[in-house]
Design an enzyme around this catalytic site. Structure first.
Site, PDB file in Angstrom:
ATOM      1  N   GLU A 113       4.982  -1.502   4.623  1.00 50.18           N
ATOM      2  CA  GLU A 113       3.823  -2.238   4.118  1.00 50.18           C
ATOM      3  C   GLU A 113       3.922  -2.350   2.594  1.00 50.18           C
ATOM      4  O   GLU A 113       4.139  -1.350   1.912  1.00 50.18           O
ATOM      5  CB  GLU A 113       2.505  -1.533   4.469  1.00 50.18           C
ATOM      6  CG  GLU A 113       2.137  -1.562   5.935  1.00 50.18           C
ATOM      7  CD  GLU A 113       0.764  -0.955   6.189  1.00 50.18           C
ATOM      8  OE1 GLU A 113      -0.028  -0.841   5.219  1.00 50.18           O
ATOM      9  OE2 GLU A 113       0.482  -0.588   7.338  1.00 50.18           O
TER      10      GLU A 113
ATOM     11  N   HIS B 295      -0.922   3.589  15.162  1.00 49.54           N
ATOM     12  CA  HIS B 295      -1.545   3.204  13.894  1.00 49.54           C
ATOM     13  C   HIS B 295      -2.814   4.003  13.584  1.00 49.54           C
ATOM     14  O   HIS B 295      -2.729   5.141  13.136  1.00 49.54           O
ATOM     15  CB  HIS B 295      -1.797   1.695  13.875  1.00 49.54           C
ATOM     16  CG  HIS B 295      -1.781   1.112  12.501  1.00 49.54           C
ATOM     17  ND1 HIS B 295      -0.614   0.884  11.802  1.00 49.54           N
ATOM     18  CD2 HIS B 295      -2.782   0.718  11.682  1.00 49.54           C
ATOM     19  CE1 HIS B 295      -0.906   0.379  10.611  1.00 49.54           C
ATOM     20  NE2 HIS B 295      -2.220   0.269  10.513  1.00 49.54           N
TER      21      HIS B 295
ATOM     22  N   GLU C 285       0.734   6.419   8.259  1.00 54.01           N
ATOM     23  CA  GLU C 285      -0.023   7.078   7.187  1.00 54.01           C
ATOM     24  C   GLU C 285      -0.730   8.357   7.649  1.00 54.01           C
ATOM     25  O   GLU C 285      -1.954   8.488   7.527  1.00 54.01           O
ATOM     26  CB  GLU C 285      -1.024   6.087   6.586  1.00 54.01           C
ATOM     27  CG  GLU C 285      -0.321   4.899   5.966  1.00 54.01           C
ATOM     28  CD  GLU C 285      -1.253   3.815   5.447  1.00 54.01           C
ATOM     29  OE1 GLU C 285      -2.479   3.955   5.595  1.00 54.01           O
ATOM     30  OE2 GLU C 285      -0.750   2.818   4.897  1.00 54.01           O
TER      31      GLU C 285
END
Length: 446
Positions: free
Chosen positions: A371, A192, A239
């Protein structure tokens, strides 16, 4: 498209905490279409994951004040009619369909750089204030969610040139994963908040060290979870982007640094897949999710994004994050209004999903939106219900599975995406959950 909703009043206990948090709704029951009221079509925006603002001394979520039991709901669950598109009849799409709908254990094991903690295991509660317990996971399962995404940041728990992961941290991650596996749920496990020049950073300047970090960490994760069955899914990166640059949250297709970053992300995804496939157990054939630049729809749709070469056949899933339409779902200064009867509002969802469908779904490549959500804004509970119901209906009509971002945040005017109060195990927004579940398995066709 969408047709007029019908009222679905349900007997439920409305929790005062939603109102306390600044997101209790005004009475939107019995809404009618307002003629001549046109919502401006949303413009494409970069996707930014809601994150906590950590404080040295986090506090638990306040216990909601009691309300009258069995209060009749003043909110409606929209009745959505959405054209169902043709979905490939493959094992991969049967797999993602069975994932149904997901929930994120956000701001928990993904907490990072918490300099105030004196024990690495305290990272788990450093942002959300709560330690994860089996009863929470059981409650999530009972509400109808069949997938839990467990974001994990690793860089605060590694040492040495080869980034050896702390045994106690790995053991705790495994405990939390097992809580969901024991409930028969699917689990998405990832890397993450590790994107930085010291760990991985998607530019040519840092590519060699980034490849080493990603390969080393994924080798260890894959070895630890090798014997888990297909209910465990790996997500290579979260991301990936040029943090701190002018292009952190958007892509300029003609900019050379953006082109370079996209190419580097392709190589990092490839390194992660190679490291996973090189391990034993079920890893050679496990499903793996891979994102484009910043995991946005634009990142996945960019012409430079390519899926990794894989030794397993049809086991890759495109990973996307989409808080869309941005001005409603994430922008603090944007609109608080969303109406599932208004074409312009719904178009903010269907436009990007259609593009994902055309590029990936039609070509037998599954997509999971890992998400999504809509932050609470004053008085917009009904709007969030409309959004949630329409979003899932649109996604399911295109064969896409979605996971709500829950960061256990309810108080104030920040990025409040919480659905369940983890300290009390009380669900603050029952109707939002009902809206999410209404079309989580199928939609009505025209």
């Amino acid at each position: 498209m969408l047709k007029k909703k019908i009222g679905c009043l349900a007997l439920t206990a409305m929790l005062a905490a939603g109102i306390m948090a600044g997101c209790g709704g005004e009475d939107n029951g019995g809404k009618t279409q307002v003629t001549g009221a046109v919502t401006e079509a949303p413009t494409p925006q970069a996707t930014v994951t809601p994150e906590a603002t950590p404080t040295p001394e986090p506090t638990l979520t306040p216990t909601p004040e009691p309300t009258k039991a069995e209060e009749v709901s003043k909110y409606e669950i929209p009745d959505v009619v959405m054209e169902a598109k043709e979905i490939p009849d493959t094992d991969a799409f049967k797999f993602t369909k069975d994932m149904k709908i997901g929930w994120n254990l956000g701001n928990t094991l993904d907490a990072s750089d918490c300099t105030w903690v004196d024990d690495e295991l305290k990272y788990e509660s450093a942002w959300c204030g709560v330690i994860t317990m089996p009863k929470l996971i059981q409650s999530v399962k009972e509400k109808g969610f069949n997938t839990i995404r467990i974001p994990v940041s690793w860089h605060n728990h590694v040492s040495g040139e080869d980034f050896a992961i702390s045994e106690v941290w790995m053991a705790r991650v495994k405990e939390v994963v097992d809580m969901a596996i024991d409930e028969g749920m699917y689990v998405i496990l990832n890397i993450h908040h590790d994107v930085s020049e010291s760990y991985y950073y998607p530019t040519s300047e840092y590519l060699d060290s980034s490849l080493h970090y990603v390969s080393s960490v994924w080798k260890q994760i894959a070895e630890e979870f090798a014997e888990y069955d297909e209910h465990l899914i790996y997500e290579t990166l979260n991301e990936p982007r040029m943090v701190g640059s002018n292009f952190e949250w958007w892509i300029n297709p003609s900019d050379e640094s953006c082109k370079d970053a996209i190419e580097c992300i392709n190589k990092l995804n490839q390194a992660a897949v190679d490291a996973i496939r090189a391990t034993a157990g079920n890893n050679p054939t496990r499903y793996i999710m891979v994102p484009g630049y910043d995991a946005s729809p634009d990142g996945a749709l960019n012409a430079g994004f390519v899926l990794p070469q894989d030794t397993a056949e049809n086991k890759l899933i495109v990973s996307v994050h989409a808080y869309t339409p941005y001005n409603f779902a994430l922008d603090e200064k944007g609109t608080s209004s969303f109406d599932s009867d208004k074409t312009a509002d719904v178009r903010g969802i269907t436009e990007f999903m259609d593009k994902l469908y055309d590029r990936f779904i039609k070509n037998s490549i599954p997509v999971v939106i890992g998400e999504f959500g809509a932050r609470a804004k004053s008085g917009n509970v009904q709007d969030r219900i409309d959004f949630s119901t329409a979003y899932i209906a649109a996604a399911r009509a295109r064969g896409i599975t979605c996971c709500w971002w829950d960061n256990n945040a309810f108080i104030g005017n920040g990025e409040n995406f919480g659905l369940v109060d983890r300290a009390s195990l009380k669900w603050r927004f029952e109707e939002i959950v009902s809206g999410l579940m209404k079309y989580a398995e199928s939609v009505k066709g025209n």
